[in-house]
Design a protein around this motif. Structure first.
Motif, PDB file in Angstrom:
ATOM      1  N   ARG A 121      -1.515   4.274  16.985  1.00 30.62           N
ATOM      2  CA  ARG A 121      -2.050   5.091  15.776  1.00 30.62           C
ATOM      3  C   ARG A 121      -0.498   5.669  15.368  1.00 30.62           C
ATOM      4  NH1 ARG A 121      -5.120  10.639  14.812  1.00 30.62           N
ATOM      5  NH2 ARG A 121      -4.394  10.914  13.537  1.00 30.62           N
ATOM      6  N   LEU A 122       0.631   5.486  16.305  1.00 31.06           N
ATOM      7  CA  LEU A 122       1.665   6.273  16.267  1.00 31.06           C
ATOM      8  C   LEU A 122       2.489   5.536  15.269  1.00 31.06           C
ATOM      9  CD1 LEU A 122       2.414   8.507  19.314  1.00 31.06           C
ATOM     10  CD2 LEU A 122       2.075   9.452  17.382  1.00 31.06           C
ATOM     11  N   ALA A 123       2.286   4.229  16.330  1.00 28.69           N
ATOM     12  CA  ALA A 123       3.826   2.970  16.012  1.00 28.69           C
ATOM     13  C   ALA A 123       3.098   2.257  14.726  1.00 28.69           C
ATOM     14  CB  ALA A 123       3.430   1.988  16.859  1.00 28.69           C
ATOM     15  N   TYR A 124       1.779   2.347  14.097  1.00 23.96           N
ATOM     16  CA  TYR A 124       1.267   1.882  12.683  1.00 23.96           C
ATOM     17  C   TYR A 124       1.805   2.875  12.087  1.00 23.96           C
ATOM     18  CZ  TYR A 124      -1.364  -1.724  14.713  1.00 23.96           C
ATOM     19  OH  TYR A 124      -1.258  -3.105  15.213  1.00 23.96           O
ATOM     20  N   GLY A 125       1.255   3.884  12.369  1.00 22.96           N
ATOM     21  CA  GLY A 125       1.775   5.404  10.816  1.00 22.96           C
ATOM     22  C   GLY A 125       3.156   5.923  10.817  1.00 22.96           C
ATOM     23  N   SER A 126       3.893   4.608  11.670  1.00 22.70           N
ATOM     24  CA  SER A 126       5.650   4.667  11.686  1.00 22.70           C
ATOM     25  C   SER A 126       5.792   4.007  11.011  1.00 22.70           C
ATOM     26  CB  SER A 126       6.177   5.510  12.858  1.00 22.70           C
ATOM     27  OG  SER A 126       5.920   6.667  13.344  1.00 22.70           O
ATOM     28  N   ALA A 127       5.056   3.123  11.194  1.00 22.94           N
ATOM     29  CA  ALA A 127       6.010   0.922  10.685  1.00 22.94           C
ATOM     30  C   ALA A 127       6.937   0.920  10.837  1.00 22.94           C
ATOM     31  CB  ALA A 127       4.238   0.622  10.491  1.00 22.94           C
ATOM     32  N   ASP A 128       7.507   1.705   9.002  1.00 26.53           N
ATOM     33  CA  ASP A 128       8.996   1.636   8.692  1.00 26.53           C
ATOM     34  C   ASP A 128       9.679   1.665   9.628  1.00 26.53           C
ATOM     35  OD1 ASP A 128       7.107   0.319   6.708  1.00 26.53           O
ATOM     36  OD2 ASP A 128       6.781   2.776   5.069  1.00 26.53           O
ATOM     37  N   ARG A 150       0.577  -1.299  -0.090  1.00 27.80           N
ATOM     38  CA  ARG A 150       0.017  -0.126  -0.241  1.00 27.80           C
ATOM     39  C   ARG A 150       0.861   1.192   0.408  1.00 27.80           C
ATOM     40  NH1 ARG A 150      -5.640  -0.640   1.032  1.00 27.80           N
ATOM     41  NH2 ARG A 150      -6.238  -2.679   1.900  1.00 27.80           N
ATOM     42  N   SER A 151      -0.091   2.193   0.172  1.00 27.79           N
ATOM     43  CA  SER A 151       0.692   3.616  -0.260  1.00 27.79           C
ATOM     44  C   SER A 151       1.359   3.375   0.873  1.00 27.79           C
ATOM     45  CB  SER A 151       0.330   4.331  -0.933  1.00 27.79           C
ATOM     46  OG  SER A 151      -1.126   4.902  -1.068  1.00 27.79           O
ATOM     47  N   HIS A 152       2.342   5.707   1.257  1.00 34.61           N
ATOM     48  CA  HIS A 152       2.370   5.937   2.185  1.00 34.61           C
ATOM     49  C   HIS A 152       0.993   6.421   2.852  1.00 34.61           C
ATOM     50  CE1 HIS A 152       4.198   7.974   5.503  1.00 34.61           C
ATOM     51  NE2 HIS A 152       3.832   8.540   5.116  1.00 34.61           N
ATOM     52  N   ALA A 153       0.279   7.335   2.096  1.00 34.67           N
ATOM     53  CA  ALA A 153      -1.281   7.557   2.854  1.00 34.67           C
ATOM     54  C   ALA A 153      -2.158   7.143   2.864  1.00 34.67           C
ATOM     55  CB  ALA A 153      -1.511   8.484   1.639  1.00 34.67           C
ATOM     56  N   ASP A 154      -2.504   5.005   2.276  1.00 32.83           N
ATOM     57  CA  ASP A 154      -3.207   4.567   2.758  1.00 32.83           C
ATOM     58  C   ASP A 154      -2.887   4.086   4.306  1.00 32.83           C
ATOM     59  OD1 ASP A 154      -4.472   4.953   0.028  1.00 32.83           O
ATOM     60  OD2 ASP A 154      -3.680   2.868  -0.507  1.00 32.83           O
ATOM     61  N   ARG A 155      -1.019   3.936   3.975  1.00 36.22           N
ATOM     62  CA  ARG A 155      -0.845   2.964   5.224  1.00 36.22           C
ATOM     63  C   ARG A 155      -1.186   4.016   6.553  1.00 36.22           C
ATOM     64  NH1 ARG A 155       3.468   1.398   3.040  1.00 36.22           N
ATOM     65  NH2 ARG A 155       5.621   3.061   3.097  1.00 36.22           N
ATOM     66  N   ARG A 169      -4.804   5.975  11.728  1.00 33.70           N
ATOM     67  CA  ARG A 169      -5.933   6.661  12.053  1.00 33.70           C
ATOM     68  C   ARG A 169      -7.509   6.009  12.676  1.00 33.70           C
ATOM     69  NH1 ARG A 169      -3.824  10.978   8.559  1.00 33.70           N
ATOM     70  NH2 ARG A 169      -5.057  10.282   7.079  1.00 33.70           N
ATOM     71  N   ARG A 170      -7.794   4.964  11.215  1.00 30.63           N
ATOM     72  CA  ARG A 170      -8.716   4.540  11.773  1.00 30.63           C
ATOM     73  C   ARG A 170      -8.403   3.538  12.471  1.00 30.63           C
ATOM     74  NH1 ARG A 170     -12.787   5.060   7.792  1.00 30.63           N
ATOM     75  NH2 ARG A 170     -12.562   6.830   5.834  1.00 30.63           N
TER      76      ARG A 170
END
Length: 235
Positions: free
Chosen positions: A180-187, A41-46, A51-52
């Motif tokens: 949210r923070l961990a998933y958003g910064s997963a990379d 997926r794209s970064h925007a999708d992730r 968030r969701r």
């Protein structure tokens, strides 16, 4: 404002719920798997998924904390029985995490990954975010059981109970924020932590969860034996 008499209850419940929920949700370890299953997926999708998922996770944990124990009480299950059974379930989950963390990681990756033959698409983020990425991947049956057990550990009516729900609810919101923070910064989490350190953190968290489950069980046993011991002394 919380009365001063309920502040200690709020702080205690916050720390207890935070350690218990963090141990079972394990945002850091889950973020490693999230990065794998959303790699196409794209970064925007992730970012939108993170968030969701954080929002849905907060709803699930708060619902289990607030409504789980009252619903079981409605069906005639006593508070002491809830505490004993809930504590045993939490302790059993923690023991599984301690003894076989690799099996749990494989199960979570299978839950979050696409079905065989299914392609990863950029649309339908709302559906994918709730199922399977929130339920059961992030906040599955184990998290719900821990939240219900924590809710069953509430004190009697009064400021202490208000403080308990305030503290436990803040802990659930804090865990959702971490997700949210961990998933958003997963990379970046994958690069910084790595699988080995995440596994060590998971084992430490599982031990904390085992302590939480034991404490809840002890409270339930005390509720049962306390009146009996007091009656024996009076007799």
């Amino acid at each position: 404002m919380i009365p001063f008499t309920g502040f200690e209850a709020a702080l205690t419940s916050f720390l207890l719920a935070l350690s218990g929920l963090f141990s079972i949700v394990n945002p850091v370890g889950s973020a490693l798997i999230f990065a794998q299953v959303t790699a196409e997926r794209s970064h925007a999708d992730r970012m939108e998924l993170s968030r969701r998922i954080g929002f849905y996770a907060a709803l699930i944990m708060l619902a289990a904390l607030w409504a789980g124990a009252p619903i079981l009480n409605f069906f005639g299950v006593s508070l002491a029985a809830l505490r004993i059974a809930g504590g045993l379930v939490v302790a059993a989950s923690a023991w599984t995490l301690l003894s076989a963390p690799e099996a749990r990681e494989a199960r979570k990756q299978a839950e979050a990954g696409p079905e065989p033959g299914e392609t990863v698409r950029g649309d339908g983020l709302a559906e994918v975010a709730f199922f399977p990425l929130t339920l059961p991947f992030t906040t599955g049956p184990g998290t719900i059981a821990v939240a219900i057990a924590l809710g069953a550990n509430r004190p009697a009516e009064g400021p202490d109970r208000i403080g308990f729900y305030v503290g436990a609810s803040l802990a659930a919101l804090a865990i959702a924020g971490m997700v949210r923070l961990a998933y958003g910064s997963a990379d970046r989490v994958v690069t910084l932590i790595g699988p080995v350190r995440a596994r060590v953190l998971g084992r430490l968290s599982a031990f904390l969860l085992l302590c939480v489950g034991t404490q809840i069980t002890v409270n339930g046993i005390s509720d049962v034996l306390g009146p009996l011991i007091a009656a024996a002394h009076r007799g």
